[in-house]
Design a protein around this motif. Structure first.
Motif, PDB file in Angstrom:
ATOM      1  N   UNK A 167       0.927  -1.254   0.028  1.00  0.00           N
ATOM      2  CA  UNK A 167       0.214  -0.025   0.053  1.00  0.00           C
ATOM      3  C   UNK A 167       0.955   1.344   0.074  1.00  0.00           C
ATOM      4  N   UNK A 168       2.001   1.354   0.780  1.00  0.00           N
ATOM      5  CA  UNK A 168       2.512   2.539   0.789  1.00  0.00           C
ATOM      6  C   UNK A 168       3.375   2.731  -0.397  1.00  0.00           C
ATOM      7  N   UNK A 169       3.903   1.947  -1.171  1.00  0.00           N
ATOM      8  CA  UNK A 169       4.593   2.012  -2.462  1.00  0.00           C
ATOM      9  C   UNK A 169       3.451   2.415  -3.455  1.00  0.00           C
ATOM     10  N   UNK A 170       2.092   1.955  -3.451  1.00  0.00           N
ATOM     11  CA  UNK A 170       1.245   2.075  -4.244  1.00  0.00           C
ATOM     12  C   UNK A 170       0.750   3.456  -4.298  1.00  0.00           C
ATOM     13  N   UNK A 176       0.842   9.052  -6.461  1.00  0.00           N
ATOM     14  CA  UNK A 176       1.070  10.635  -6.344  1.00  0.00           C
ATOM     15  C   UNK A 176       2.103  10.955  -7.214  1.00  0.00           C
ATOM     16  N   UNK A 177       3.162  10.248  -7.594  1.00  0.00           N
ATOM     17  CA  UNK A 177       4.220  10.261  -8.415  1.00  0.00           C
ATOM     18  C   UNK A 177       3.324  10.643  -9.827  1.00  0.00           C
ATOM     19  N   UNK A 178       2.707   9.707 -10.345  1.00  0.00           N
ATOM     20  CA  UNK A 178       2.040   9.775 -11.463  1.00  0.00           C
ATOM     21  C   UNK A 178       1.209  10.906 -11.586  1.00  0.00           C
ATOM     22  N   UNK A 179       0.371  11.061 -10.504  1.00  0.00           N
ATOM     23  CA  UNK A 179      -0.420  12.292 -10.383  1.00  0.00           C
ATOM     24  C   UNK A 179       0.376  13.644 -10.714  1.00  0.00           C
ATOM     25  N   UNK A 180       1.240  13.847 -10.072  1.00  0.00           N
ATOM     26  CA  UNK A 180       2.112  14.876 -10.298  1.00  0.00           C
ATOM     27  C   UNK A 180       2.596  15.001 -11.726  1.00  0.00           C
ATOM     28  N   UNK A 181       3.236  14.031 -11.805  1.00  0.00           N
ATOM     29  CA  UNK A 181       3.844  14.066 -13.556  1.00  0.00           C
ATOM     30  C   UNK A 181       2.699  14.514 -14.376  1.00  0.00           C
ATOM     31  N   UNK A 182       1.562  13.795 -14.567  1.00  0.00           N
ATOM     32  CA  UNK A 182       0.458  14.247 -15.312  1.00  0.00           C
ATOM     33  C   UNK A 182       0.195  15.470 -15.603  1.00  0.00           C
ATOM     34  N   UNK A 183      -0.160  16.105 -14.100  1.00  0.00           N
ATOM     35  CA  UNK A 183      -0.360  17.432 -13.723  1.00  0.00           C
ATOM     36  C   UNK A 183       0.417  18.323 -14.374  1.00  0.00           C
ATOM     37  N   UNK A 184       1.795  17.997 -14.055  1.00  0.00           N
ATOM     38  CA  UNK A 184       2.872  18.806 -14.571  1.00  0.00           C
ATOM     39  C   UNK A 184       2.607  18.951 -16.125  1.00  0.00           C
ATOM     40  N   UNK A 185       2.705  17.829 -16.692  1.00  0.00           N
ATOM     41  CA  UNK A 185       2.575  17.807 -18.297  1.00  0.00           C
ATOM     42  C   UNK A 185       1.303  18.550 -18.819  1.00  0.00           C
ATOM     43  N   UNK A 191      12.919  12.988  -8.186  1.00  0.00           N
ATOM     44  CA  UNK A 191      12.860  12.990  -6.503  1.00  0.00           C
ATOM     45  C   UNK A 191      11.284  12.336  -6.470  1.00  0.00           C
ATOM     46  N   UNK A 192      10.869  11.449  -7.162  1.00  0.00           N
ATOM     47  CA  UNK A 192       9.572  11.032  -7.002  1.00  0.00           C
ATOM     48  C   UNK A 192       9.293   9.859  -5.943  1.00  0.00           C
ATOM     49  N   UNK A 193      10.487   9.204  -5.983  1.00  0.00           N
ATOM     50  CA  UNK A 193      10.431   7.955  -4.979  1.00  0.00           C
ATOM     51  C   UNK A 193      10.392   8.662  -3.394  1.00  0.00           C
ATOM     52  N   UNK A 194      10.816   9.498  -3.157  1.00  0.00           N
ATOM     53  CA  UNK A 194      10.959  10.244  -1.906  1.00  0.00           C
ATOM     54  C   UNK A 194       9.922  11.190  -1.525  1.00  0.00           C
ATOM     55  N   UNK A 195       9.055  11.355  -2.474  1.00  0.00           N
ATOM     56  CA  UNK A 195       7.963  12.123  -2.296  1.00  0.00           C
ATOM     57  C   UNK A 195       8.271  13.612  -2.597  1.00  0.00           C
ATOM     58  N   UNK A 196       9.436  14.183  -2.680  1.00  0.00           N
ATOM     59  CA  UNK A 196       9.832  15.606  -2.493  1.00  0.00           C
ATOM     60  C   UNK A 196       9.419  16.139  -3.810  1.00  0.00           C
ATOM     61  N   UNK A 197       9.780  15.639  -4.948  1.00  0.00           N
ATOM     62  CA  UNK A 197       9.420  16.195  -6.162  1.00  0.00           C
ATOM     63  C   UNK A 197       7.932  16.467  -6.353  1.00  0.00           C
ATOM     64  N   UNK A 198       7.048  15.245  -6.285  1.00  0.00           N
ATOM     65  CA  UNK A 198       5.685  15.666  -6.531  1.00  0.00           C
ATOM     66  C   UNK A 198       5.175  16.475  -5.325  1.00  0.00           C
TER      67      UNK A 198
END
Length: 133
Positions: free
Chosen positions: A5-8, A13-22, A44-51
């Motif tokens: 669950x934490x990984x998912x 969040x990583x995918x959402x932020x990436x698509x939102x940015x694009x 920095x998506x794996x550590x949630x800093x980027x998103x």
């Protein structure tokens, strides 16, 4: 299953932020160029800093199109509650339904009388008469 669950959640969040940015127009991006934000999100998506940085500081947030939030809209568009016994439409529907029920009851009573009369004639030995009307 629960250990994934934490990984998912991080992945979502990583995918959402990436698509939102694009999908964000260049003029709505704050602070850095859009390309730099995409790289930050990916690196920095794996550590949630980027998103999280993108969601907090990277994009201009707009007020809703109507100029108010949903809660403000609901506060200004309240409907007045009317009790059923004070609602003329509800009372009219009850009267109409009552009239239909009365007609149905009269039809049943007439049918019951006709059947009782027919049964009495059979028991007394009379010839059944054809129905009139």
């Amino acid at each position: 299953m629960l250990r994934y669950l934490p990984f998912l959640l991080v992945l979502a969040l990583w995918i959402y932020a990436f698509i939102d940015c694009l999908n964000t127009p260049e003029e709505e991006v704050r602070g850095l160029p859009k390309v730099v934000w995409v790289i930050i999100i990916l690196l920095f998506g794996e550590v949630l800093v980027g998103p999280v940085a993108w969601l907090v500081a990277g994009r201009q947030r707009h007020a809703p199109a109507g100029g108010s939030t949903p809660s403000q809209w609901h506060r200004s568009h309240r409907t007045e509650f009317v009790a059923p016994d004070d609602n003329p439409e509800f009372l009219k529907s009850l009267r109409d339904e009552n009239k239909k029920d009365e007609r149905l009851l009269k039809d049943w009573e007439a049918d019951l009388r006709r059947r009782e009369d027919e049964l009495k004639r059979r028991e007394s030995g009379e010839e059944p008469q054809p129905p009139q009307g």
